[in-house]
Design a protein around this motif. Structure first.
Motif, PDB file in Angstrom:
ATOM      1  N   GLU A 102     153.754  10.882 153.231  1.00 33.05           N
ATOM      2  CA  GLU A 102     152.715  10.897 152.214  1.00 33.05           C
ATOM      3  C   GLU A 102     152.836  12.125 151.335  1.00 33.05           C
ATOM      4  OE1 GLU A 102     149.090  10.685 154.388  1.00 33.05           O
ATOM      5  OE2 GLU A 102     149.478   8.665 155.113  1.00 33.05           O
ATOM      6  N   ALA A 103     153.579  13.126 151.832  1.00 36.19           N
ATOM      7  CA  ALA A 103     153.740  14.380 151.103  1.00 36.19           C
ATOM      8  C   ALA A 103     155.012  15.070 151.581  1.00 36.19           C
ATOM      9  CB  ALA A 103     152.539  15.288 151.334  1.00 36.19           C
ATOM     10  N   PRO A 124     151.977  16.042 147.344  1.00 30.42           N
ATOM     11  CA  PRO A 124     151.732  14.615 147.621  1.00 30.42           C
ATOM     12  C   PRO A 124     152.746  13.745 146.851  1.00 30.42           C
ATOM     13  CG  PRO A 124     149.701  15.742 147.021  1.00 30.42           C
ATOM     14  CD  PRO A 124     150.834  16.684 146.729  1.00 30.42           C
TER      15      PRO A 124
END
Length: 51
Positions: A27-28, A49
């Motif tokens: 996600e990041a 992100p």
């Protein structure tokens, strides 16, 4: 992965040659300067992100 407790690796096995295979789960991305060597649990890092 971003959780209420903080950020954790997307792959529970850590990073190794299989890292690219699990990158789609991220996600990041955390950026750790090469000169840092390691980051202790709870240490601060820059997080970008990607979702």
């Amino acid at each position: 992965m971003i959780t209420p407790e903080g950020v954790r690796p997307a792959n529970r096995l850590g990073s190794g040659s299989h890292l690219v295979a699990s990158l789609h789960l991220a996600e990041a991305l955390a950026v750790i300067p090469a000169e840092a060597g390691t980051v202790a649990a709870g240490g601060l890092v820059d997080v970008f992100p990607i979702r």
